[in-house]
Scaffold this motif. Structure first.
Motif, PDB file in Angstrom:
ATOM      1  N   MET A 258     -22.359  -4.088-141.524  1.00 27.60           N
ATOM      2  CA  MET A 258     -21.953  -5.223-142.361  1.00 27.60           C
ATOM      3  C   MET A 258     -22.463  -6.530-141.754  1.00 27.60           C
ATOM      4  O   MET A 258     -21.943  -7.016-140.751  1.00 27.60           O
ATOM      5  CB  MET A 258     -20.428  -5.259-142.479  1.00 27.60           C
ATOM      6  CG  MET A 258     -19.853  -4.222-143.413  1.00 27.60           C
ATOM      7  SD  MET A 258     -20.265  -4.519-145.142  1.00 27.60           S
ATOM      8  CE  MET A 258     -19.477  -6.101-145.398  1.00 27.60           C
ATOM      9  N   ILE A 262     -24.330  -9.618-146.319  1.00 30.33           N
ATOM     10  CA  ILE A 262     -23.648  -8.610-147.142  1.00 30.33           C
ATOM     11  C   ILE A 262     -22.199  -9.003-147.362  1.00 30.33           C
ATOM     12  O   ILE A 262     -21.658  -8.872-148.471  1.00 30.33           O
ATOM     13  CB  ILE A 262     -23.749  -7.217-146.477  1.00 30.33           C
ATOM     14  CG1 ILE A 262     -25.215  -6.776-146.386  1.00 30.33           C
ATOM     15  CG2 ILE A 262     -22.922  -6.189-147.246  1.00 30.33           C
ATOM     16  CD1 ILE A 262     -25.413  -5.462-145.665  1.00 30.33           C
ATOM     17  N   LEU A 293     -24.912  -3.734-154.681  1.00 30.38           N
ATOM     18  CA  LEU A 293     -25.383  -5.085-154.412  1.00 30.38           C
ATOM     19  C   LEU A 293     -26.895  -5.155-154.604  1.00 30.38           C
ATOM     20  O   LEU A 293     -27.606  -4.170-154.429  1.00 30.38           O
ATOM     21  CB  LEU A 293     -25.047  -5.504-152.979  1.00 30.38           C
ATOM     22  CG  LEU A 293     -23.560  -5.630-152.602  1.00 30.38           C
ATOM     23  CD1 LEU A 293     -23.440  -6.125-151.167  1.00 30.38           C
ATOM     24  CD2 LEU A 293     -22.833  -6.552-153.555  1.00 30.38           C
ATOM     25  N   MET A 297     -30.454  -9.724-149.548  1.00 32.19           N
ATOM     26  CA  MET A 297     -30.147  -8.891-148.380  1.00 32.19           C
ATOM     27  C   MET A 297     -30.952  -7.587-148.353  1.00 32.19           C
ATOM     28  O   MET A 297     -30.954  -6.886-147.347  1.00 32.19           O
ATOM     29  CB  MET A 297     -28.644  -8.582-148.318  1.00 32.19           C
ATOM     30  CG  MET A 297     -28.121  -7.557-149.315  1.00 32.19           C
ATOM     31  SD  MET A 297     -27.873  -8.279-150.958  1.00 32.19           S
ATOM     32  CE  MET A 297     -26.655  -9.536-150.612  1.00 32.19           C
ATOM     33  N   LEU A 307     -28.122  -0.431-152.207  1.00 30.89           N
ATOM     34  CA  LEU A 307     -27.059  -0.789-151.264  1.00 30.89           C
ATOM     35  C   LEU A 307     -25.719  -0.723-151.991  1.00 30.89           C
ATOM     36  O   LEU A 307     -25.480  -1.480-152.936  1.00 30.89           O
ATOM     37  CB  LEU A 307     -27.296  -2.192-150.699  1.00 30.89           C
ATOM     38  CG  LEU A 307     -26.328  -2.638-149.604  1.00 30.89           C
ATOM     39  CD1 LEU A 307     -26.428  -1.725-148.388  1.00 30.89           C
ATOM     40  CD2 LEU A 307     -26.601  -4.084-149.202  1.00 30.89           C
ATOM     41  N   VAL A 309     -21.582  -0.924-151.672  1.00 34.32           N
ATOM     42  CA  VAL A 309     -20.455  -1.363-150.848  1.00 34.32           C
ATOM     43  C   VAL A 309     -19.184  -0.718-151.388  1.00 34.32           C
ATOM     44  O   VAL A 309     -19.079  -0.414-152.576  1.00 34.32           O
ATOM     45  CB  VAL A 309     -20.305  -2.894-150.839  1.00 34.32           C
ATOM     46  CG1 VAL A 309     -21.486  -3.541-150.153  1.00 34.32           C
ATOM     47  CG2 VAL A 309     -20.131  -3.436-152.253  1.00 34.32           C
ATOM     48  N   CYS A 332     -20.371  -0.291-146.154  1.00 30.65           N
ATOM     49  CA  CYS A 332     -21.497  -0.171-147.072  1.00 30.65           C
ATOM     50  C   CYS A 332     -22.441   0.915-146.586  1.00 30.65           C
ATOM     51  O   CYS A 332     -22.434   1.299-145.413  1.00 30.65           O
ATOM     52  CB  CYS A 332     -22.236  -1.502-147.221  1.00 30.65           C
ATOM     53  SG  CYS A 332     -22.935  -2.141-145.683  1.00 30.65           S
TER      54      CYS A 332
END
Length: 439
Positions: A258, A262, A293, A297, A307, A309, A332
């Motif tokens: 993390m 994020i 997400l 990032m 990605l 989470v 995540c």
């Protein structure tokens, strides 16, 4: 005189019994060795290390030690429990002979280890066919979990060092094939490392994955039938990039650290974007959600990487971290799997926790400590531990059903391997009789 309530019966003990076999249930493991052809494969693989006119075959010696470890042994001398029962285990080498073989294989280095790896891979494919399935998981795919394990040392051994938990020992990186909800799992790789080896060393993760993939049938190198799963220790640019290059046939689900970016993105996710998490039976998991997400990032990561989470209400007494938010535990992971709902991906990654069960089983099967001094010797010991774990995973698949397939080594030893039997000879046949009342 009345018998006291709760007292035990008085039993006279004599040591003159004949035809009595201890660890009689271990015949299940012996039959597993014979049925799978592991004895033949290991013996053939170790032919280069068999000296002329030897009495004991190197493959038989190695398997004897593995059987002793499967029964609860934690050093080479524990092979003596097999030596005491020649009617079940056959002739067993002496302790000096066992030690000499370990030294010989250690001197053989990677060549000897590769020979053992090849035999295990050959037998593994045969076992999966014997089980009437193409893979240990009912879905027809293979999931390989990578995780590190700290092995403490209480004396100075080669490559021991202080660990990140301020203990002292080794830090091997292991890989296990997950059998899914209907079974346990089997080891497919073990990379011995010093205690100060980093948890997120990409080169070690790549090497361990290569060793694990070499244990799988070649048919799983297409159609993304193989999934590599790790915790956040595997979430490095180098390892994810290596996995992405093999994305045509390899899927991954890798935990990620993390970062501040994020964390800030999680705070901006609208409530309607969170998808409720689910349990393996399809029911909604109370107090857990997932979301995907996108944005800056992901810069610098593979293009097809997603990605995900997840946030979950922490367990009572759990201490929140600085990366958590709104009283929720935030984690995540990254994946290259498409076409599946977020809830399914979150559940698939959450089931990586089963790797902790495999590590617990390994600790109870010879990995509580590395008993030898030299690193080369302990690499051979790790192979012995993996063979023992293979047998403890294959035997339930071939011989047991129902919940018994989920039993861990400690329960298998207590319920199945420990009973005493009576060995009788009738009609030129040897019969091992177990107690009728044993549950």
């Amino acid at each position: 005189m009345k018998k006291r309530i709760g007292s035990y019966p008085r039993v006279r003990v004599e040591g003159s019994g004949r035809g009595v076999v201890s660890q009689a249930g271990a015949v299940l493991l012996v039959e597993t060795v014979r049925k799978t052809g592991l004895d033949t494969a290991i013996s053939a693989a170790l032919t280069p290390w068999r000296k002329p006119r030897v009495v004991h075959d190197p493959g038989k010696i190695l398997l004897d030690v593995a059987l002793a470890v499967a029964l609860g042994g934690d050093c080479l001398a524990d092979v003596g429990i097999l030596r005491a029962e020649p009617a079940v285990f056959g002739p067993v080498a002496s302790d000096p002979t066992v030690s000499r073989l370990i030294d010989t294989l250690a001197a053989g280095g990677q060549h000897a280890l590769n020979a053992i790896h090849g035999a295990r891979s050959q037998v593994r494919q045969h076992v999966w066919k014997l089980a009437g399935q193409t893979a240990p998981d009912a879905t027809g795919s293979v999931t390989v979990d990578l995780d590190g394990v700290l092995v403490l040392a209480h004396s100075e051994k080669e490559d021991t060092a202080a660990t990140w938990k301020k203990t002292f020992g080794h830090h091997p990186l292991m890989a296990f094939v997950d059998h899914g909800a209907g079974g346990s799992g089997e080891p497919v790789a073990a990379l011995l490392r010093p205690g100060n080896a980093g948890s997120n060393t990409a080169a070690d993760h790549i090497t361990t994955t290569q060793l694990a993939l070499a244990q799988l049938p070649k048919s799983y190198r297409r159609g993304r039938q193989t999934l590599i799963r790790t915790d956040s220790a595997g979430g490095t640019h180098e390892f994810v990039a290596w996995l992405a290059k093999r994305g045509r046939w390899l899927s991954y689900s890798v935990g990620m650290t993390m970062t501040d970016a994020i964390h800030q993105a999680v705070l901006k996710v609208p409530p309607e974007a969170w998808t409720p998490a689910v349990e393996p039976d399809g029911e909604i998991r109370d107090g857990a959600w997932g979301a995907e997400l996108a944005g800056g990032m992901l810069d610098g990561w593979p293009k097809d990487m997603r990605l995900i989470v997840r946030k979950e209400r922490p367990h009572p007494g759990a201490q929140l971290r600085i990366t958590d938010a709104d009283g929720m535990r935030i984690t995540c992971f990254a994946t290259n799997t498409t076409g599946r709902p977020i809830a399914g991906l979150e559940l698939r990654h959450r089931l990586r926790a089963r790797a902790e069960d495999r590590i617990r089983a390994a600790r109870a099967t010879g990995l509580r400590n590395l008993p030898l001094h030299d690193t080369a010797q302990n690499r051979v010991w790790l192979e012995i531990v993996q063979i023992a774990l293979d047998l403890l995973a294959w035997m339930p698949v071939l011989a047991l059903s129902g919940k018994a397939r989920l039993w861990e080594p400690r329960r298998l030893r207590l319920r199945l391997f420990r009973p005493v039997g009576q060995l009788v000879t009738t009609g030129r046949r040897q019969i091992l009789r177990l107690a009728r009342h044993w549950p």
